[in-house]
Scaffold this motif. Structure first.
Motif, short mmCIF file in Angstrom:
data_model
loop_
_atom_site.label_atom_id
_atom_site.label_comp_id
_atom_site.label_asym_id
_atom_site.label_seq_id
_atom_site.Cartn_x
_atom_site.Cartn_y
_atom_site.Cartn_z
N PHE A 102 0.83 -1.20 0.00
CA PHE A 102 0.00 0.00 0.00
C PHE A 102 0.87 1.26 0.00
N SER A 103 0.37 2.27 -0.70
CA SER A 103 1.10 3.52 -0.79
C SER A 103 1.02 4.28 0.53
N THR A 104 2.13 4.94 0.87
CA THR A 104 2.12 5.82 2.04
C THR A 104 2.30 7.27 1.60
N GLY A 105 1.98 7.54 0.35
CA GLY A 105 2.07 8.91 -0.16
C GLY A 105 1.14 9.84 0.58
N ALA A 106 1.46 11.13 0.54
CA ALA A 106 0.71 12.11 1.32
C ALA A 106 -0.78 12.10 0.99
N GLY A 114 -7.41 11.65 11.15
CA GLY A 114 -8.59 11.47 11.98
C GLY A 114 -8.72 10.05 12.45
N GLY A 115 -8.24 9.11 11.66
CA GLY A 115 -8.29 7.71 12.07
C GLY A 115 -7.33 7.42 13.21
N ILE A 119 -0.94 9.68 11.98
CA ILE A 119 -0.94 10.09 10.57
C ILE A 119 -0.49 11.54 10.41
N GLY A 120 -1.12 12.41 11.19
CA GLY A 120 -0.75 13.83 11.12
C GLY A 120 0.71 14.04 11.44
N GLU A 127 7.05 16.65 5.90
CA GLU A 127 7.17 18.04 5.44
C GLU A 127 8.47 18.66 5.94
N LEU A 128 8.74 18.48 7.23
CA LEU A 128 9.92 19.11 7.81
C LEU A 128 11.21 18.49 7.29
N SER A 129 11.25 17.15 7.22
CA SER A 129 12.50 16.52 6.79
C SER A 129 12.76 16.82 5.31
#
Length: 432
Positions: A102-106, A114-115, A119-120, A127-129
């Motif tokens: 499964f993809s872990t793309g943004a 929310g799940g 995730i957030g 984003e930071l790295s």
DNA sequence: ACAATGGTCC
DNA sequence: ACTCGGACCATTGTA
């Protein structure tokens, strides 16, 4: 079948008689100059931000691992997928797959927000790295003795756009919490200002011109906000009553048009059902018959002649357009639609650069500007934007000249509007 | 060294 | 059975 230039001229465009190869030949020394001059960077602030974001991302990494109950490499999509979907059993219902799982793309993780709070954190960590490893760490290492960065432009693209590499200065962040902060580190030399001038909606204007679509030509000529106008058409609501969400959707549809829109592609980027996307496209083409016709004609030409071309004669061969593989042929169809648009916009910018470089030379010879701070210099270009560095006292007049020059480099059947901004840094040139 | 994955820009 | 166009670059994991 008439070629694209003949059609445009019939629609009232005034196009300089110059071929794309000639443009590139004249452009070469201009680009060389831009590369040599470079753009100044505030190394200290980049390093400061780098340290700050590294601290933040390390904290996030630890929290992520705590939530996962395991130390693993968060930067590894395979390890991350194992944690999220095998160990934590997060729902994989609608998720896209990659070769390994499964993809872990943004865009996929976004669906799981929310799940679970992890995730957030993963998205923020990414984003930071990204910012640290791609921009904040590398750039300070490659400035010259005057703290200036020198990119290397290329012209070998499928559409005639320019490339920028080592470093790429055409993908410097602008969005998010830290994009503007990073752009604030691209600064003017002492006693100078940066002036940014960018074509407003150049590709859509080119579409209007190449297609002659009445509604779109009318929209640009009247000066209304194009995305709001499109929204008003799609939702059949007066333009004053358009909501932010409606405008945002219409903006995506307009971009879709440039890319060679498909119901599937539009549904993916909007995160809506394919059927809804198809309905928007249907409505769009009902209003913009001229654009529909343009798309069909480009595909017809590519099938018949094997290539499509821009206003200045740049050609792109599209052999796969006759492929039996539908994926390939439909991809070629979108290229047939997009290449003349993207390519023509690129040519307009190149012509602008050539003319601007001429004008700067004249300005700098009027000895007034000359001696001070090295005069007026083009220091960067980013697809539809030109950035100039000029002595403070000349900034206003240079800005006016840039706007005037760029708006008049070609006469399309719609206005080519240019927005200019002056500032001490790149971010500031975009404000007000 | 290279492909896969992911992300930044216009 | 699923691609919305064009680039460049970093990291991981396999060769």
């Amino acid at each position: 079948m008439k070629n694209i230039l003949a059609r445009a001229e019939k629609l009232g465009c005034k196009i300089p008689r110059i071929k794309s190869e000639e443009i590139d030949k004249k452009l070469a020394p201009v680009l060389r100059l831009i590369e040599d001059v470079g753009i100044k960077v505030d190394v200290k602030s980049l390093k400061r931000l780098s340290e700050k974001l590294k601290v933040k991302s390390e904290k996030l990494r630890k929290e992520i691992q705590k939530n996962a109950g395991e130390e693993f490499n968060v930067a590894s999509p395979t390890q991350l997928a194992k944690i999220l979907f095998t160990k934590m059993k997060l729902p994989t219902g609608e998720l896209k797959r990659t070769k390994s799982g499964f993809s872990t793309g943004a865009s996929e993780l976004e669906k799981l927000r929310g799940g679970n709070p992890i995730i957030g954190k993963i998205l923020e960590y990414r984003e930071l790295s990204k910012l640290v490893s791609t921009y904040l760490e590398p750039l300070p290492k490659i400035v010259d003795e005057n703290f200036r960065l020198h990119t290397h432009f290329g012209t070998d693209t499928r559409t005639g756009r320019l490339t920028s590499a080592n470093p790429n200065l055409q993908n410097i962040p602008i969005k998010g919490d830290f994009g503007p902060e990073i752009r604030r580190a691209f600064i003017a030399e002492k006693n100078c200002k940066l002036i940014s001038a960018d074509y407003s909606q150049i590709e859509l204007r080119v579409v209007a011109c190449l297609s002659g679509d009445k509604a779109m030509v009318e929209a640009f000529s009247s000066g209304v906000d194009i995305h709001s106008r499109t929204a008003s058409e799609l939702f059949r609501v007066p333009i004053e009553k358009i909501t932010n969400d409606q405008r945002r959707l219409a903006k995506t549809v307009n971009f879709g048009v440039i890319y060679g829109i498909s119901p599937y592609g539009l549904s993916q980027t909007l995160g809506i059902a394919r059927e809804s996307a198809a309905e928007y496209i249907f409505r769009y083409f009902a209003v913009h018959g001229g654009i529909k016709k343009y798309c069909e004609e480009q595909i017809t030409q590519a099938k018949k002649l094997g290539y499509v071309e821009t206003l200045f004669g740049f050609q792109r061969k599209l052999p796969e357009i006759n492929s039996a593989d539908r994926i390939k042929s439909e991809s070629a169809q979108r290229m047939a639609i997009n290449t003349p648009v993207q390519g023509t916009a690129a040519e307009i910018l190149k012509l602008a650069l050539i003319r601007l470089a001429d004008q700067m030379q004249v300005l700098n010879q009027k000895s007034k500007i000359k001696s001070q701070n090295g005069g007026v210099k083009i220091i960067l270009t980013v697809h539809d934007e030109v950035i100039v560095e000029a002595p403070v006292k000349d900034a206003e007049s240079v800005a006016k000249i840039m706007k005037e020059t760029m708006e008049n480099v070609v006469k399309l059947s719609v206005p080519t509007e240019v927005e200019v901004g002056i500032g001490d840094n790149w971010d500031e040139t975009k404000k007000v």
